[in-house]
Motif scaffolding. Structure first.
Motif, PDB file in Angstrom:
ATOM      1  N   VAL A   1      -5.006  -0.457  -6.375  1.00 12.97           N
ATOM      2  CA  VAL A   1      -4.251  -1.109  -5.427  1.00 12.97           C
ATOM      3  C   VAL A   1      -2.884  -1.224  -4.485  1.00 12.97           C
ATOM      4  N   LEU A   2      -3.391  -2.110  -2.639  1.00 11.21           N
ATOM      5  CA  LEU A   2      -2.438  -1.558  -1.923  1.00 11.21           C
ATOM      6  C   LEU A   2      -1.403  -2.427  -1.865  1.00 11.21           C
TER       7      LEU A   2
ATOM      8  N   PRO B   1      -8.787  -3.825   4.577  1.00  7.80           N
ATOM      9  CA  PRO B   1      -9.603  -5.114   3.834  1.00  7.80           C
ATOM     10  C   PRO B   1      -9.321  -4.721   2.284  1.00  7.80           C
ATOM     11  N   ASP B   2      -9.389  -6.339   1.834  1.00  9.00           N
ATOM     12  CA  ASP B   2      -9.281  -6.282   0.284  1.00  9.00           C
ATOM     13  C   ASP B   2      -8.462  -4.952  -0.059  1.00  9.00           C
ATOM     14  N   PRO B   3      -6.701  -5.624  -0.156  1.00 13.61           N
ATOM     15  CA  PRO B   3      -6.082  -4.634  -0.567  1.00 13.61           C
ATOM     16  C   PRO B   3      -5.756  -4.729  -2.099  1.00 13.61           C
TER      17      PRO B   3
ATOM     18  N   ASP C   1      -6.545 -11.230   1.578  1.00 13.39           N
ATOM     19  CA  ASP C   1      -7.990 -10.738   2.285  1.00 13.39           C
ATOM     20  C   ASP C   1      -7.083  -9.087   2.590  1.00 13.39           C
ATOM     21  N   LEU C   2      -6.326  -9.232   3.622  1.00 13.33           N
ATOM     22  CA  LEU C   2      -6.046  -8.040   4.775  1.00 13.33           C
ATOM     23  C   LEU C   2      -4.838  -8.082   4.510  1.00 13.33           C
ATOM     24  N   ALA C   3      -4.339  -6.680   4.517  1.00 13.31           N
ATOM     25  CA  ALA C   3      -3.326  -6.017   4.530  1.00 13.31           C
ATOM     26  C   ALA C   3      -3.425  -5.088   6.310  1.00 13.31           C
ATOM     27  N   GLU C   4      -1.752  -5.110   6.577  1.00  9.88           N
ATOM     28  CA  GLU C   4      -1.641  -4.875   7.553  1.00  9.88           C
ATOM     29  C   GLU C   4       0.262  -3.811   7.621  1.00  9.88           C
ATOM     30  N   ILE C   5      -0.478  -2.464   8.582  1.00 15.12           N
ATOM     31  CA  ILE C   5       0.294  -1.672   8.615  1.00 15.12           C
ATOM     32  C   ILE C   5       0.986  -1.458  10.232  1.00 15.12           C
TER      33      ILE C   5
END
Length: 425
Positions: free
Chosen positions: A327-328, A306-308, A235-239
């Motif tokens: 898509v991420l 959000p939502d990657p 549900d979450l990706a971070e950079i």
């Protein structure tokens, strides 16, 4: 006697002839030199050297390209880069030992799952037995406690009928009663633990996520603490984005680590070449790691996307309400543009306008070169942003003079005029 005189006469005659020949040779050389010298004199007299008359001419002022100062209100966006990572990534570990009897079809590398989904099942037979045995011990302890309570009640009645003063705890079976209660409590805890172990034979997803890797197979025996695979939330990706300490002044990000819900900071736009074309995603700065790296001098800020994987957009109730996004994937290297703060009275100049020691060249009203110290807010490859030191409508040298001299007269040409194209940039 006469013969000797004759020989002397001959010798004298030859000596005189040799002297005469030497004199003639010297006279000939002198004559040649005199002739050549005379010819040279005649040539010089006939054709005197002409000297070019250099007229004193005034060199015109050097043409230079200038730019007029126009203060602006600018948004100080900041650029960075980083790799996409999951917010949460864990090893999925079993809490019990046994043989695997079931594996979910979703438990494969790249598989998606929901929170609470069954991923792996371990043979529960041994743990069912433990639960049954614990339940029997609880029933036995309950029986023993009930019996002890009855005996304690009987002991109190007998003591009241005897009337022999105050009874001691042993006579009223109080220690025995406490023992039975403690044993019942212990057996009840053993039952809870047995049921907990039985529950652990079903390994369920702790969050909505995706499988990174799978390490087990059907029928495999696992010991307690064995790793089943690696999973991460979807549900979450971070950079993590590195910024210089100067760039931190341009970015809004929350600095309250005790908040239960992360506040939204500056907007972040991510771009990368993926699936054969340039893709874009949006997120927000949610926090700073608060540590200056001792090697690079950079500070890491964290952006959340959000939502990657675009799962929310695929829900039937959201179809049509939200456009599909690319898509991420995790591990993708992305360029980040962080929305900065708005600042007033800033001047943008080409990088060529800045000389050493943070100085620019101002062309005054008499078209003379004047050096000016300025305060540089930001430097980029092709331009600089000046925070202070310049006034509106002043003319700034941008090209045409590599080594300006204070007070030099020049011919200023506006950078947007046609003549400015002929100047060396």
């Amino acid at each position: 006697m006469e013969t000797c005189d004759a020989v002397d006469a001959i010798n004298l005659s030859e000596f005189n002839r040799s002297i005469i020949m030497k004199v003639r040779r010297q006279l000939l050389i002198a004559l040649i030199i005199a002739i050549v010298g005379g010819l040279a004199v005649v040539a010089i007299v006939s054709f005197p050297p002409q000297t070019d008359q250099q007229e004193d001419t005034v060199k015109p002022p050097t043409p230079v390209q200038v730019l007029q100062v126009k203060p602006e209100r600018l948004r100080m966006d900041v650029r960075s880069q980083g790799r996409v990572a999951a917010q949460t990534e864990i090893d999925l570990v079993t809490g019990v030992a046994g043989n695997i009897i079931k594996i979910s079809p979703a438990f494969v590398s790249g598989g998606f799952f929901k929170k609470g989904d069954l991923l792996v099942s371990i043979d529960p037979a041994e743990y069912d037995l433990r639960v049954a045995q614990a339940q029997a011990r609880v029933m036995e302890a309950q029986y023993q406690l009930t019996r002890e309570e009855a005996e304690a009640e009987q002991a109190r009645d007998e003591w009241r009928h005897l009337g022999q003063g105050d009874p001691n705890p042993l006579s009223l079976r109080i220690p025995q009663l406490k023992e039975k209660k403690a044993k019942l409590a212990a057996e009840q805890e053993e039952l809870k633990n047995a049921k907990l172990l039985r529950q652990r034979t079903d390994i369920r997803a702790p969050f909505d996520g995706r499988v990174r890797s799978k390490e087990v197979g059907m029928g495999q025996y696992l010991s307690e603490g064995a790793i089943l695979g690696v999973i991460y939330n979807s549900d979450l990706a971070e950079i993590r984005l590195p910024l210089s300490t100067q760039e931190l002044a341009f970015v809004d990000f929350p600095e309250l680590p005790n908040r239960t819900q992360p506040a939204r900071g500056a907007l972040v736009r991510l771009t990368a070449n993926y699936q054969g074309q340039q893709q874009a995603w949006s997120g927000h700065i949610v926090r700073s790691e608060g540590i200056v790296d001792k090697e690079t001098g950079m500070v890491m800020v964290v952006a959340q996307i959000p939502d990657p994987f675009g799962l929310a957009a695929k829900k039937p109730e959201l179809s049509g309400a939200q456009s599909a996004t690319a898509v991420l994937p995790l591990g993708l290297y992305v360029e980040a543009s962080i929305e900065g703060r708005w600042l007033d009275n800033l001047v943008i100049l080409p990088a060529s306008a800045l000389f050493s020691n943070n100085r620019v060249v101002v062309i005054d009203e008499e078209n003379r070169v004047r050096f000016r110290n300025v305060e540089v807010l930001k430097r980029e490859r092709e331009q600089i942003i000046i925070k202070a030191g310049l006034q509106a409508n002043e003319r700034i040298l941008v090209s045409g003079l590599l080594h300006p001299i204070e007070g030099l007269v020049v011919t200023p040409i506006e950078s947007n005029s046609p003549a400015a194209k002929d100047l060396i940039p």
